[in-house]
Design a protein around this motif. Structure first.
Motif, PDB file in Angstrom:
ATOM      1  N   LEU A  60       0.832  -1.205   0.000  1.00 25.25           N
ATOM      2  CA  LEU A  60       0.000   0.000   0.000  1.00 25.25           C
ATOM      3  C   LEU A  60       0.865   1.253   0.000  1.00 25.25           C
ATOM      4  O   LEU A  60       0.597   2.206  -0.749  1.00 25.25           O
ATOM      5  N   MET A  61       1.903   1.245   0.828  1.00 22.65           N
ATOM      6  CA  MET A  61       2.796   2.401   0.874  1.00 22.65           C
ATOM      7  C   MET A  61       3.493   2.603  -0.464  1.00 22.65           C
ATOM      8  O   MET A  61       3.635   3.739  -0.939  1.00 22.65           O
ATOM      9  N   LEU A  62       3.897   1.505  -1.088  1.00 27.70           N
ATOM     10  CA  LEU A  62       4.535   1.598  -2.404  1.00 27.70           C
ATOM     11  C   LEU A  62       3.560   2.158  -3.432  1.00 27.70           C
ATOM     12  O   LEU A  62       3.923   3.018  -4.245  1.00 27.70           O
ATOM     13  N   GLY A  63       2.319   1.677  -3.422  1.00 27.51           N
ATOM     14  CA  GLY A  63       1.318   2.163  -4.365  1.00 27.51           C
ATOM     15  C   GLY A  63       1.079   3.651  -4.233  1.00 27.51           C
ATOM     16  O   GLY A  63       1.016   4.377  -5.241  1.00 27.51           O
ATOM     17  N   VAL A  64       0.961   4.114  -2.994  1.00 29.63           N
ATOM     18  CA  VAL A  64       0.762   5.550  -2.763  1.00 29.63           C
ATOM     19  C   VAL A  64       1.968   6.344  -3.263  1.00 29.63           C
ATOM     20  O   VAL A  64       1.827   7.393  -3.906  1.00 29.63           O
ATOM     21  N   THR A  65       3.162   5.827  -2.989  1.00 30.86           N
ATOM     22  CA  THR A  65       4.383   6.514  -3.412  1.00 30.86           C
ATOM     23  C   THR A  65       4.482   6.602  -4.929  1.00 30.86           C
ATOM     24  O   THR A  65       4.807   7.659  -5.487  1.00 30.86           O
ATOM     25  N   LEU A  66       4.187   5.490  -5.609  1.00 29.20           N
ATOM     26  CA  LEU A  66       4.323   5.466  -7.068  1.00 29.20           C
ATOM     27  C   LEU A  66       3.276   6.338  -7.753  1.00 29.20           C
ATOM     28  O   LEU A  66       3.595   7.059  -8.699  1.00 29.20           O
ATOM     29  N   VAL A  67       2.036   6.279  -7.275  1.00 28.46           N
ATOM     30  CA  VAL A  67       0.980   7.081  -7.900  1.00 28.46           C
ATOM     31  C   VAL A  67       1.214   8.568  -7.658  1.00 28.46           C
ATOM     32  O   VAL A  67       1.197   9.381  -8.600  1.00 28.46           O
ATOM     33  N   SER A  68       1.455   8.924  -6.399  1.00 27.00           N
ATOM     34  CA  SER A  68       1.667  10.339  -6.086  1.00 27.00           C
ATOM     35  C   SER A  68       2.958  10.851  -6.715  1.00 27.00           C
ATOM     36  O   SER A  68       3.009  11.970  -7.250  1.00 27.00           O
ATOM     37  N   GLY A  69       4.003  10.020  -6.676  1.00 24.73           N
ATOM     38  CA  GLY A  69       5.277  10.436  -7.266  1.00 24.73           C
ATOM     39  C   GLY A  69       5.206  10.565  -8.773  1.00 24.73           C
ATOM     40  O   GLY A  69       5.751  11.516  -9.350  1.00 24.73           O
ATOM     41  N   GLY A  70       4.552   9.600  -9.437  1.00 25.82           N
ATOM     42  CA  GLY A  70       4.418   9.663 -10.893  1.00 25.82           C
ATOM     43  C   GLY A  70       3.638  10.881 -11.338  1.00 25.82           C
ATOM     44  O   GLY A  70       4.033  11.574 -12.301  1.00 25.82           O
ATOM     45  N   LEU A  71       2.538  11.157 -10.650  1.00 24.29           N
ATOM     46  CA  LEU A  71       1.753  12.351 -10.985  1.00 24.29           C
ATOM     47  C   LEU A  71       2.547  13.622 -10.728  1.00 24.29           C
ATOM     48  O   LEU A  71       2.502  14.568 -11.529  1.00 24.29           O
ATOM     49  N   ALA A  72       3.284  13.631  -9.623  1.00 24.86           N
ATOM     50  CA  ALA A  72       4.087  14.820  -9.292  1.00 24.86           C
ATOM     51  C   ALA A  72       5.144  15.077 -10.357  1.00 24.86           C
ATOM     52  O   ALA A  72       5.394  16.233 -10.734  1.00 24.86           O
ATOM     53  N   ILE A  73       5.775  14.020 -10.853  1.00 24.92           N
ATOM     54  CA  ILE A  73       6.804  14.170 -11.885  1.00 24.92           C
ATOM     55  C   ILE A  73       6.224  14.855 -13.119  1.00 24.92           C
ATOM     56  O   ILE A  73       6.774  15.841 -13.631  1.00 24.92           O
TER      57      ILE A  73
END
Length: 251
Positions: A103-116
């Motif tokens: 779950l933590m990885l999913g949040v990181t990847l989604v939020s990080g990808g959108l932020a990029i």
């Protein structure tokens, strides 16, 4: 009078288009030369964008599946309590109870990808807007976005160095902020997570300056303004962001 075929000049051959790796090297070490290739081949920016997102995904996937997650959540709870949260420790622990590495990885990847993508688009919009104010003709948004993406290559290098850090050290008891090896905090300040300046110094990656220098060179090249003006334009948002953040932290 007969005309010899040999007397007819052959059309000049078009210069070969630089490949991905040549463009990447030029962006990092000769950005002025790379700008022409970037403008001609805007779709090629999808390659460094994909490289950035894939490397980001690999980095944090490796981290969250190797860190001691029980230790990590305990440290995160301690950090929340040390920052003076109003909730009791019992309530904070209950909020983390259902948190898993996946779950933590999913949040990181989604939020990080959108932020990029959003940050790169905002940089492109800003450069295009300023270009319209200082130059008679400005490249389209797609060109500025391509420049913004290619200029993020130093961030890719930073991600690779973070991955090398994970591979050469035991990540079981490593906080997320300790993954990056080019942050100001890691290189100079060594502040604990509880220090009020830690968040800002952890977020400031020194290779980010390299990216903005590249964008400044591209801005100068495409608008015709001087190199100093180009650098000032490129670095202005970064200076304002960290200046306001530093003032808010200090107050």
């Amino acid at each position: 009078m007969a005309i010899n075929a040999a007397d007819i000049a052959a059309p000049a051959a078009a210069p070969p288009r630089p490949g991905f790796w040549q463009t990447a090297i030029d962006v990092l070490f000769a950005p002025a030369r790379a700008c022409d290739a970037i403008a001609r081949r805007r779709r090629a920016a999808l390659l460094p964008l994909a490289l950035l997102i894939v490397s980001f995904t690999v980095l944090w996937s490796y981290y969250y599946y190797h860190v001691d997650f029980a230790w990590l959540t305990e440290r995160m709870i301690d950090g929340f309590m040390n920052r003076g949260g109003n909730a009791s420790r019992q309530n904070v622990e209950a909020g983390f109870k259902n948190m898993t590495p996946g779950l933590m990885l999913g949040v990181t990847l989604v939020s990080g990808g959108l932020a990029i993508v959003i940050i790169l688009a905002l940089r492109a919009f800003y450069l295009g807007l300023i270009a319209k104010l200082v130059a008679r003709q400005s490249p389209p948004f797609a060109s500025w976005f391509a420049l913004s993406v290619w200029a993020a290559l130093p961030t890719v290098l930073s991600v690779f160095m973070g991955l090398a850090n994970l591979l050469t050290h035991d990540p079981k008891t490593m906080m997320p902020a300790e993954v990056a090896v080019t942050s100001a905090n890691r290189l100079f300040f060594h502040l604990p997570d509880t220090h009020r300046w830690a968040a800002m110094s952890n977020s400031f990656d020194l290779l980010l300056l390299w990216s903005f220098v590249i964008m400044g060179v591209g801005f100068s090249r495409w608008t015709g303004v001087g190199i100093v003006v180009g650098q000032l334009v490129a670095l202005l948002p970064l200076s304002l962001l960290y200046g306001i953040w530093a003032l808010a932290t200090w107050l």
